[in-house]
Design a protein around this motif. Structure first.
Motif, short mmCIF file in Angstrom:
data_model
loop_
_atom_site.label_atom_id
_atom_site.label_comp_id
_atom_site.label_asym_id
_atom_site.label_seq_id
_atom_site.Cartn_x
_atom_site.Cartn_y
_atom_site.Cartn_z
N SER A 106 36.94 31.89 44.51
CA SER A 106 35.96 30.84 44.80
C SER A 106 36.37 29.53 44.13
O SER A 106 36.14 28.45 44.68
N LEU A 107 36.97 29.63 42.95
CA LEU A 107 37.47 28.43 42.27
C LEU A 107 38.60 27.80 43.07
O LEU A 107 38.63 26.57 43.26
N LEU A 108 39.54 28.62 43.55
CA LEU A 108 40.64 28.08 44.34
C LEU A 108 40.13 27.48 45.65
O LEU A 108 40.65 26.46 46.12
N ALA A 109 39.11 28.11 46.24
CA ALA A 109 38.58 27.62 47.51
C ALA A 109 37.96 26.23 47.37
O ALA A 109 38.21 25.34 48.18
N PRO A 290 29.28 29.76 46.87
CA PRO A 290 28.25 30.80 47.00
C PRO A 290 28.70 31.99 47.84
O PRO A 290 28.38 33.13 47.52
N GLY A 291 29.44 31.72 48.92
CA GLY A 291 29.89 32.81 49.79
C GLY A 291 30.85 33.75 49.09
O GLY A 291 30.70 34.98 49.15
N TYR A 292 31.82 33.19 48.38
CA TYR A 292 32.79 34.03 47.67
C TYR A 292 32.15 34.74 46.48
O TYR A 292 32.47 35.90 46.19
N VAL A 293 31.25 34.07 45.77
CA VAL A 293 30.61 34.71 44.62
C VAL A 293 29.71 35.86 45.07
O VAL A 293 29.77 36.97 44.51
N LEU A 294 28.87 35.61 46.07
CA LEU A 294 28.01 36.68 46.58
C LEU A 294 28.84 37.85 47.10
O LEU A 294 28.56 39.01 46.79
N GLY A 295 29.85 37.53 47.89
CA GLY A 295 30.70 38.58 48.43
C GLY A 295 31.47 39.31 47.35
O GLY A 295 31.61 40.54 47.40
N GLY A 296 31.97 38.57 46.35
CA GLY A 296 32.72 39.20 45.28
C GLY A 296 31.88 40.13 44.44
O GLY A 296 32.28 41.27 44.16
N VAL A 297 30.70 39.67 44.02
CA VAL A 297 29.83 40.51 43.21
C VAL A 297 29.36 41.73 44.00
O VAL A 297 29.32 42.85 43.49
N ALA A 567 31.93 28.02 39.88
CA ALA A 567 33.02 28.97 40.15
C ALA A 567 33.69 29.41 38.86
O ALA A 567 34.01 30.60 38.68
N ILE A 568 33.90 28.48 37.92
CA ILE A 568 34.48 28.84 36.63
C ILE A 568 33.56 29.80 35.89
O ILE A 568 34.00 30.80 35.29
N PHE A 569 32.25 29.51 35.92
CA PHE A 569 31.29 30.39 35.23
C PHE A 569 31.35 31.81 35.79
O PHE A 569 31.44 32.78 35.03
N TRP A 570 31.32 31.94 37.11
CA TRP A 570 31.29 33.28 37.70
C TRP A 570 32.62 34.00 37.53
O TRP A 570 32.66 35.23 37.42
N THR A 571 33.71 33.27 37.51
CA THR A 571 35.01 33.89 37.25
C THR A 571 35.03 34.51 35.85
O THR A 571 35.43 35.67 35.67
N ILE A 572 34.58 33.74 34.85
CA ILE A 572 34.55 34.24 33.48
C ILE A 572 33.54 35.37 33.34
O ILE A 572 33.80 36.40 32.69
N PHE A 573 32.38 35.22 33.97
CA PHE A 573 31.31 36.22 33.87
C PHE A 573 31.75 37.57 34.43
O PHE A 573 31.55 38.61 33.79
#
Length: 673
Positions: A106-109, A290-297, A567-573
């Motif tokens: 999501s960060l790269l996107a 949001p799409g990548y974070v929701l899909g990733g989690v 995106a940085i927050f969710w990557t670290i989280f």
């Protein structure tokens, strides 16, 4: 009794699903493509539509596509077989290898949208920044990534189809991608997103039903009964390297080794897969993070739940008359080929469940196959033909070569999978080994977008040094451990682990040292100036192209910076939570699960699976999907200014690029929640 396992379904069922469903999806997608052109002016004769879906795909469809990308047959079959071998810790490690990578993407996107809003492929970024040699090098890495992952997925799927129906394995290998090739040929990336949603919708319903069915089947009966059966089996056949030899512990050496191997390998599988980048390019600005974070989690739950239920059920049932191989145990070849889950489903559900699993494997295989076909065809058309053969290629010419790429992929990948199968290479071998080939490009690729200080010399040197070191360590370790270099030794855990880690980390210091030795700084605006949208005709002049700088309004810049922070927050989280705090912390606790803890574990995994069901099946419909489906079904034209089925929900003018305030607010609230 004979050791031969008789398939629960006739060959006709296999051919019916593989061929019949393939033809049905192909015809359906042809109709949908025409309907989209009529209702929303979605013309797949345009490269911008075929390759990046006009960059207007919404949050729900993006999340569903991300989940679909991790519903590949290798995940469903591999998580079950490795849980059967090593224990319930495996599913958590596999889930972590999916969620952490996607959230990082999501960060790269969003950074790609900030710096190269008109990009079509990852390789385009590499060519503009580092030139021809680096571009050719990345073509090799990206093609190998897509080809090997596609081949491994097809190997597992064809073996499962054969075990369920008795269908010839070579026939299933060639026929599985056939229908996919047809609808991808006509529909392009938009077809991939739509079929991802439809396939995921069906798969998730079947998976939820199968998991519940495993628990309530008379052969098991309850969570407590499953626990008791696994405990009893572990007393007879303890797991080497696990605490007290139990499947029911997080203290598992092999699960730890696999977890590290798979998490690192998936960095390569995601970052070097141009298909994931294209989905990021295709997402609307307000939908990328949001799409990548929701899909990733949400993607975490599938390997965790399916692996736990399928693997432990196999441990519990293998010595009972209900199991297909009874009275013998499964052979090493059967396990490595991914037949653990099919055998469990046969044992607890009979022909009906076997049919449902057959459909699931078909859907999982074809959904991922479509994404890989688009990725490979885009490399052939855009990065090879459009860059080195015809630099002035127009839409029509690029689309023709995209179609050629789809056809070539539909033939070459099954041939390669057949060669691997006949040579004794199975799905598990590719699963363990692929990181040695794909990981060397990870850090140089990340730096290409996130660090302006990486030089051309560093970008070229780092992956070459990385792959040389990785192959040397991989083969040398295999020989040191087993005294030979063979399929069995090179596919073992420790050689693959050492090679994979080497491939991932060696390019990092190489890139830093070479870059700092002769430092230079890249100007990000070069991406915006040199990467343009594809001309629709030879007569279209450069001045008719949209000015990239005009795209960067103050509101859009502020919004994308905010999304970068999220995106940085969710990557670290996710990296801390799903990787370090959960499996690593529990690995340190030398304990076997009690029955109450095991019950809670199973219940939470099911709840998580239902959450994934909501994200993949319900949210895309809530996110404007129902209205858009109704527009297509009724044959009406969309409102003026609404040029994409995933465009603005509240269009007030002709621009579909600016993220509407209402949509941005909704996506921010989703992230904050």
């Amino acid at each position: 009794m004979s050791g031969q396992v008789h398939p629960p379904l006739p060959q006709g069922a296999g051919y019916g699903v593989v061929v019949g469903f393939g033809v049905a999806f192909a015809l359906g997608m042809i109709w949908v493509t025409k309907a989209l052109k009529k209702s929303f002016n979605e013309d797949n004769k345009s490269t911008e539509t075929f390759m990046v879906a006009n960059r207007t795909v919404g949050t729900g469809l993006t999340a569903s596509a991300v989940i679909s990308s991790w519903l590949y047959s290798t995940a469903l079959l591999g998580a079950s077989l490795l849980t059967y071998r090593y224990g319930l810790a495996l599913g958590v490690w596999w889930g972590a290898s999916a969620s952490t990578m996607v959230c990082f993407l999501s960060l790269l996107a969003i950074e790609a949208k900030r710096r190269a809003p008109n990009a079509h492929t990852l390789l385009e970024l590499i060519r503009v920044r580092y030139g021809t040699f680096a571009h050719l090098l990345w073509i090799v890495f990206c093609l190998l990534t897509n080809v090997l992952n596609f081949t491994g997925m097809l190997l597992g799927a064809s073996a499962a189809v054969t075990s369920l129906t008795g269908m010839d394995v070579i026939a299933s290998t060639y026929l599985l991608p056939l229908g996919v090739g047809v609808y991808t040929y006509f529909g392009g990336l938009r077809a991939t997103f739509l079929t991802d949603f439809l396939h995921t919708f069906i798969i998730m319903i079947i998976l939820v039903w199968l998991m519940i069915k495993i628990l309530v089947a008379k052969e098991i009966g309850s969570i407590g009964a499953l626990y008791d059966a696994v405990v009893a089996a572990d007393k007879i056949r303890p797991v080497a390297g696990n605490f007290e030899g139990s499947h029911l512990t997080m203290r598992s050496e092999q699960c730890l080794y696999f977890g590290i191997l798979h998490v690192i390998s998936n960095f390569g599988a995601v970052i070097m897969d141009t298909g994931f980048w294209q989905k990021g390019f295709s997402a609307d600005v307000a939908a990328a993070v949001p799409g990548y974070v929701l899909g990733g989690v949400a993607s975490f739950s599938v390997p965790w739940t399916v692996g736990t239920f399928g693997g432990l059920a196999a441990v519990a049932l293998e010595s009972t008359p209900a199991f297909p191989t009874y009275p013998r145990l499964m052979t090493t070849e059967e396990v490595s080929s991914g037949l653990v889950l099919p055998y469990v489903v046969q044992a607890v559900t009979g022909a009906g469940g076997a049919g449902a699993l057959l459909i699931t494997i078909f859907m999982a295989c074809t959904s991922v196959a479509s994404a890989h076909m688009i990725a490979i065809s885009s490399i052939i058309s855009f990065d090879i033909y459009g860059t080195y053969i015809n630099e002035k290629a127009t839409d029509k010419q690029l689309i023709r070569w995209s179609h050629i790429g789809v056809v070539v992929t539909s033939l070459v990948i099954p041939s390669l999978a057949t060669a691997f199968d006949q040579g004794g290479v199975d799905m598990t071998w590719l699963l363990y080994v692929v990181g040695n080939i794909t990981n060397p490009g990870c850090f140089p690729t990340i730096f290409a977008l996130l660090w302006k200080g990486q030089t051309k010399a560093a970008a070229i040197t780092a992956p070459i040094v990385g792959v040389c070191c990785a192959v040397s360590v991989w083969l040398g370790t295999a020989y040191a451990y087993f005294g030979e270099i063979s399929i069995a030794s090179t596919g073992s855990t420790m050689p693959s682990l050492f090679g994979c880690v080497t491939a991932f980390f060696v390019p990092l210091p190489v890139s830093l040292l070479v870059s700092l030795a002769r430092p230079s700084s890249f100007e990000w605006s070069v991406f915006r100036r040199q990467i343009k949208k594809v001309r629709q005709s030879e007569g279209e002049k450069a001045e008719n192209q949209e000015d990239p700088e005009s795209w960067f309004t103050p509101e859009r810049k502020q919004y994308m910076k905010k999304m970068t922070r999220w995106a940085i927050f969710w990557t670290i989280f996710t990296l801390l939570g799903h990787f370090f705090l959960w499996p690593f912390a529990m690995y340190g606790a030398k304990m076997v699960f009690s029955k109450s803890l095991f019950t809670a574990w199973i219940v939470v995994s099911l709840i998580y699976l239902f959450f994934t069901l909501l994200v993949s099946n319900i949210y895309p419909l809530y996110d404007g999907g129902i209205r858009k489906i109704w527009t297509v079904v009724t044959g009406r034209a969309s409102r003026k200014g609404e040029t994409s089925i995933e465009g603005q929900l509240e269009a007030s003018d002709g621009s579909s690029d600016t993220p509407p305030a209402k949509q941005a607010s909704v996506e921010t609230k989703v992230l904050e929640a």
